[in-house]
Design a protein around this motif. Structure first.
Motif, PDB file in Angstrom:
ATOM      1  N   ALA A 178       0.832  -1.200   0.000  1.00  0.00           N
ATOM      2  CA  ALA A 178       0.000   0.000   0.000  1.00  0.00           C
ATOM      3  C   ALA A 178       0.869   1.255   0.000  1.00  0.00           C
ATOM      4  O   ALA A 178       0.605   2.212  -0.744  1.00  0.00           O
ATOM      5  CB  ALA A 178      -0.930   0.005   1.213  1.00  0.00           C
ATOM      6  N   VAL A 179       1.912   1.256   0.841  1.00  0.00           N
ATOM      7  CA  VAL A 179       2.805   2.422   0.898  1.00  0.00           C
ATOM      8  C   VAL A 179       3.525   2.602  -0.439  1.00  0.00           C
ATOM      9  O   VAL A 179       3.633   3.720  -0.959  1.00  0.00           O
ATOM     10  CB  VAL A 179       3.816   2.268   2.054  1.00  0.00           C
ATOM     11  CG1 VAL A 179       4.870   3.373   1.993  1.00  0.00           C
ATOM     12  CG2 VAL A 179       3.093   2.314   3.404  1.00  0.00           C
ATOM     13  N   LYS A 180       3.999   1.501  -1.003  1.00  0.00           N
ATOM     14  CA  LYS A 180       4.679   1.584  -2.297  1.00  0.00           C
ATOM     15  C   LYS A 180       3.725   2.069  -3.385  1.00  0.00           C
ATOM     16  O   LYS A 180       4.102   2.876  -4.249  1.00  0.00           O
ATOM     17  CB  LYS A 180       5.256   0.221  -2.681  1.00  0.00           C
ATOM     18  CG  LYS A 180       6.048   0.250  -3.983  1.00  0.00           C
ATOM     19  CD  LYS A 180       6.664  -1.103  -4.288  1.00  0.00           C
ATOM     20  CE  LYS A 180       7.447  -1.061  -5.606  1.00  0.00           C
ATOM     21  NZ  LYS A 180       8.039  -2.400  -5.908  1.00  0.00           N
ATOM     22  N   ALA A 181       2.492   1.586  -3.346  1.00  0.00           N
ATOM     23  CA  ALA A 181       1.504   1.972  -4.353  1.00  0.00           C
ATOM     24  C   ALA A 181       1.218   3.464  -4.312  1.00  0.00           C
ATOM     25  O   ALA A 181       1.078   4.114  -5.357  1.00  0.00           O
ATOM     26  CB  ALA A 181       0.213   1.176  -4.157  1.00  0.00           C
ATOM     27  N   VAL A 182       1.135   4.028  -3.115  1.00  0.00           N
ATOM     28  CA  VAL A 182       0.825   5.450  -3.016  1.00  0.00           C
ATOM     29  C   VAL A 182       2.046   6.309  -3.350  1.00  0.00           C
ATOM     30  O   VAL A 182       1.909   7.428  -3.845  1.00  0.00           O
ATOM     31  CB  VAL A 182       0.256   5.791  -1.617  1.00  0.00           C
ATOM     32  CG1 VAL A 182       1.347   6.005  -0.589  1.00  0.00           C
ATOM     33  CG2 VAL A 182      -0.653   7.012  -1.680  1.00  0.00           C
TER      34      VAL A 182
ATOM     35  N   ARG B 106       6.799   8.206   2.291  1.00  0.00           N
ATOM     36  CA  ARG B 106       7.924   7.267   2.339  1.00  0.00           C
ATOM     37  C   ARG B 106       8.505   7.112   3.751  1.00  0.00           C
ATOM     38  O   ARG B 106       8.659   5.997   4.247  1.00  0.00           O
ATOM     39  CB  ARG B 106       9.022   7.729   1.382  1.00  0.00           C
ATOM     40  CG  ARG B 106      10.205   6.757   1.312  1.00  0.00           C
ATOM     41  CD  ARG B 106      11.339   7.334   0.457  1.00  0.00           C
ATOM     42  NE  ARG B 106      10.907   7.595  -0.895  1.00  0.00           N
ATOM     43  CZ  ARG B 106      10.873   6.676  -1.861  1.00  0.00           C
ATOM     44  NH1 ARG B 106      11.237   5.437  -1.585  1.00  0.00           N
ATOM     45  NH2 ARG B 106      10.481   7.000  -3.077  1.00  0.00           N
ATOM     46  N   HIS B 107       8.820   8.231   4.407  1.00  0.00           N
ATOM     47  CA  HIS B 107       9.516   8.158   5.696  1.00  0.00           C
ATOM     48  C   HIS B 107       8.624   7.570   6.788  1.00  0.00           C
ATOM     49  O   HIS B 107       9.020   6.621   7.482  1.00  0.00           O
ATOM     50  CB  HIS B 107      10.007   9.542   6.113  1.00  0.00           C
ATOM     51  CG  HIS B 107      10.755   9.551   7.413  1.00  0.00           C
ATOM     52  ND1 HIS B 107      11.854   8.759   7.642  1.00  0.00           N
ATOM     53  CD2 HIS B 107      10.541  10.237   8.563  1.00  0.00           C
ATOM     54  CE1 HIS B 107      12.296   8.948   8.867  1.00  0.00           C
ATOM     55  NE2 HIS B 107      11.521   9.844   9.452  1.00  0.00           N
TER      56      HIS B 107
ATOM     57  N   LYS C 209       8.566  -0.874   9.921  1.00  0.00           N
ATOM     58  CA  LYS C 209       9.516  -1.392  10.909  1.00  0.00           C
ATOM     59  C   LYS C 209       8.781  -1.791  12.191  1.00  0.00           C
ATOM     60  O   LYS C 209       9.078  -2.836  12.788  1.00  0.00           O
ATOM     61  CB  LYS C 209      10.576  -0.330  11.225  1.00  0.00           C
ATOM     62  CG  LYS C 209      11.553  -0.734  12.325  1.00  0.00           C
ATOM     63  CD  LYS C 209      12.476   0.430  12.682  1.00  0.00           C
ATOM     64  CE  LYS C 209      13.365   0.083  13.876  1.00  0.00           C
ATOM     65  NZ  LYS C 209      14.196   1.243  14.304  1.00  0.00           N
ATOM     66  N   MET C 210       7.823  -0.981  12.626  1.00  0.00           N
ATOM     67  CA  MET C 210       7.053  -1.292  13.827  1.00  0.00           C
ATOM     68  C   MET C 210       6.308  -2.608  13.678  1.00  0.00           C
ATOM     69  O   MET C 210       6.304  -3.444  14.585  1.00  0.00           O
ATOM     70  CB  MET C 210       6.050  -0.168  14.119  1.00  0.00           C
ATOM     71  CG  MET C 210       6.649   1.123  14.608  1.00  0.00           C
ATOM     72  SD  MET C 210       5.373   2.396  14.829  1.00  0.00           S
ATOM     73  CE  MET C 210       4.450   1.725  16.232  1.00  0.00           C
TER      74      MET C 210
ATOM     75  N   LYS D 174       6.160   6.749  19.276  1.00  0.00           N
ATOM     76  CA  LYS D 174       6.322   8.157  19.662  1.00  0.00           C
ATOM     77  C   LYS D 174       7.001   8.937  18.536  1.00  0.00           C
ATOM     78  O   LYS D 174       6.631  10.079  18.248  1.00  0.00           O
ATOM     79  CB  LYS D 174       7.159   8.256  20.945  1.00  0.00           C
ATOM     80  CG  LYS D 174       6.569   7.534  22.142  1.00  0.00           C
ATOM     81  CD  LYS D 174       5.304   8.184  22.641  1.00  0.00           C
ATOM     82  CE  LYS D 174       5.594   9.482  23.357  1.00  0.00           C
ATOM     83  NZ  LYS D 174       4.360  10.082  23.934  1.00  0.00           N
ATOM     84  N   GLU D 175       7.970   8.318  17.879  1.00  0.00           N
ATOM     85  CA  GLU D 175       8.651   8.970  16.756  1.00  0.00           C
ATOM     86  C   GLU D 175       7.702   9.172  15.591  1.00  0.00           C
ATOM     87  O   GLU D 175       7.703  10.229  14.942  1.00  0.00           O
ATOM     88  CB  GLU D 175       9.852   8.122  16.323  1.00  0.00           C
ATOM     89  CG  GLU D 175      10.669   8.768  15.215  1.00  0.00           C
ATOM     90  CD  GLU D 175      11.871   7.930  14.807  1.00  0.00           C
ATOM     91  OE1 GLU D 175      12.534   8.298  13.819  1.00  0.00           O
ATOM     92  OE2 GLU D 175      12.138   6.890  15.463  1.00  0.00           O
ATOM     93  N   VAL D 176       6.878   8.172  15.314  1.00  0.00           N
ATOM     94  CA  VAL D 176       5.891   8.294  14.234  1.00  0.00           C
ATOM     95  C   VAL D 176       4.934   9.445  14.518  1.00  0.00           C
ATOM     96  O   VAL D 176       4.608  10.235  13.623  1.00  0.00           O
ATOM     97  CB  VAL D 176       5.114   6.972  14.061  1.00  0.00           C
ATOM     98  CG1 VAL D 176       3.898   7.169  13.143  1.00  0.00           C
ATOM     99  CG2 VAL D 176       6.023   5.891  13.486  1.00  0.00           C
ATOM    100  N   ASP D 177       4.484   9.553  15.756  1.00  0.00           N
ATOM    101  CA  ASP D 177       3.576  10.642  16.127  1.00  0.00           C
ATOM    102  C   ASP D 177       4.221  12.010  15.887  1.00  0.00           C
ATOM    103  O   ASP D 177       3.578  12.934  15.382  1.00  0.00           O
ATOM    104  CB  ASP D 177       3.161  10.519  17.594  1.00  0.00           C
ATOM    105  CG  ASP D 177       2.225   9.345  17.844  1.00  0.00           C
ATOM    106  OD1 ASP D 177       1.662   8.824  16.854  1.00  0.00           O
ATOM    107  OD2 ASP D 177       2.069   8.940  19.011  1.00  0.00           O
ATOM    108  N   ARG D 178       5.501  12.125  16.250  1.00  0.00           N
ATOM    109  CA  ARG D 178       6.204  13.398  16.035  1.00  0.00           C
ATOM    110  C   ARG D 178       6.333  13.701  14.544  1.00  0.00           C
ATOM    111  O   ARG D 178       6.110  14.844  14.120  1.00  0.00           O
ATOM    112  CB  ARG D 178       7.594  13.352  16.688  1.00  0.00           C
ATOM    113  CG  ARG D 178       7.582  13.411  18.206  1.00  0.00           C
ATOM    114  CD  ARG D 178       8.971  13.686  18.751  1.00  0.00           C
ATOM    115  NE  ARG D 178       9.904  12.618  18.414  1.00  0.00           N
ATOM    116  CZ  ARG D 178      10.132  11.557  19.176  1.00  0.00           C
ATOM    117  NH1 ARG D 178       9.479  11.399  20.319  1.00  0.00           N
ATOM    118  NH2 ARG D 178      11.023  10.647  18.807  1.00  0.00           N
TER     119      ARG D 178
END
Length: 231
Positions: free
Chosen positions: A34-38, A123-124, A131-132, A156-160
């Motif tokens: 899904a991420v690659k498709a978008v 992407r990021h 990874k999660m 927490k990093e994703v939220d930031r």
């Protein structure tokens, strides 16, 4: 987990554990696609993600039935009961991850149909969330609390990152009203990816419950770490 006099009971527990890992593997690939498709506006890959959602739903039903059977026939106690309860909750989170991946895939199709380019912005955050998901499935397979904690830290990093991206995109919309439609689509895409991360953290909390017997839902990361260190 403890071994039992009944080998069949051990086999039942191992079977539902393997069923979760198989479902997790399907969902993990669904998210990656899904991420690659978008990112690439690949509608064919997005359609694949959407089709897989039916398989994920079926696996959820099969796992619910298997857990119900173990509860009814084996009447597990202590750590075995925690195992079954944790799996029922994990299954629900995995299915919802699939739902969010489907939302991302639908955005990829809309991108392709409008002739727009992909959303590199995904992407990021997408890489962090993937990874999660990989780490939390490994944490469950190994009953590894430290890996589960690492997932909570990454959340927490994703939220930031999500909040930072949201501020940038809103600013961009204000500066160029012509970009509002595209910017809103990016926001909805990132929101779906961020929600996948939330569900991965939920599964990490279920792993901690399974291994340590601690209910750490709605608890800060610092408090979770403190409670685990005191055991």
């Amino acid at each position: 987990m403890e071994k039992h006099i009944s080998h069949k009971f051990d086999e039942d527990l191992e079977q539902i554990k393997n069923m979760v890992l198989k479902m997790g593997g399907v969902v993990e690939q669904q998210i990656a696609d899904a991420v690659k498709a978008v990112e690439t506006a690949d509608s064919d890959l997005a359609e694949k993600v959407i089709r897989v959602e039916d398989e994920v739903d079926l696996k959820e039903v099969e796992l619910d039935e298997a857990c119900t059977s173990v509860l009814a026939c084996r009447q597990p106690a202590a750590s075995d009961l925690r195992m079954v309860l944790a799996i029922t909750k994990m299954t629900r989170d995995l299915e919802r991850m699939g739902d969010e991946a489907q939302k991302v895939a639908k955005m990829a199709i809309a991108l392709q149909e409008s002739g727009s380019k992909g959303y590199e912005e995904a992407r990021h955050i997408g890489a962090l969330v993937q990874k999660m998901v990989n780490t939390v499935l490994d944490a469950f397979a190994r009953f590894d609390v430290e890996q589960a904690l690492e997932v909570a830290r990454t959340d927490k990093e994703v939220d930031r990152e999500y909040k930072s991206a949201m501020r940038e995109i809103v600013t961009y919309m204000m500066e160029d009203p012509r970009a509002i439609t595209r910017s809103m689509n990016i926001l909805w895409t990132l929101r779906a990816i961020e929600r996948i991360g939330d569900h991965a953290r939920n599964i990490a909390e279920h792993v901690i419950f399974l291994v340590k017997g601690l209910d750490v839902r709605h608890t800060s990361l610092q408090e979770i770490e403190r409670r685990i260190s005191n055991i």
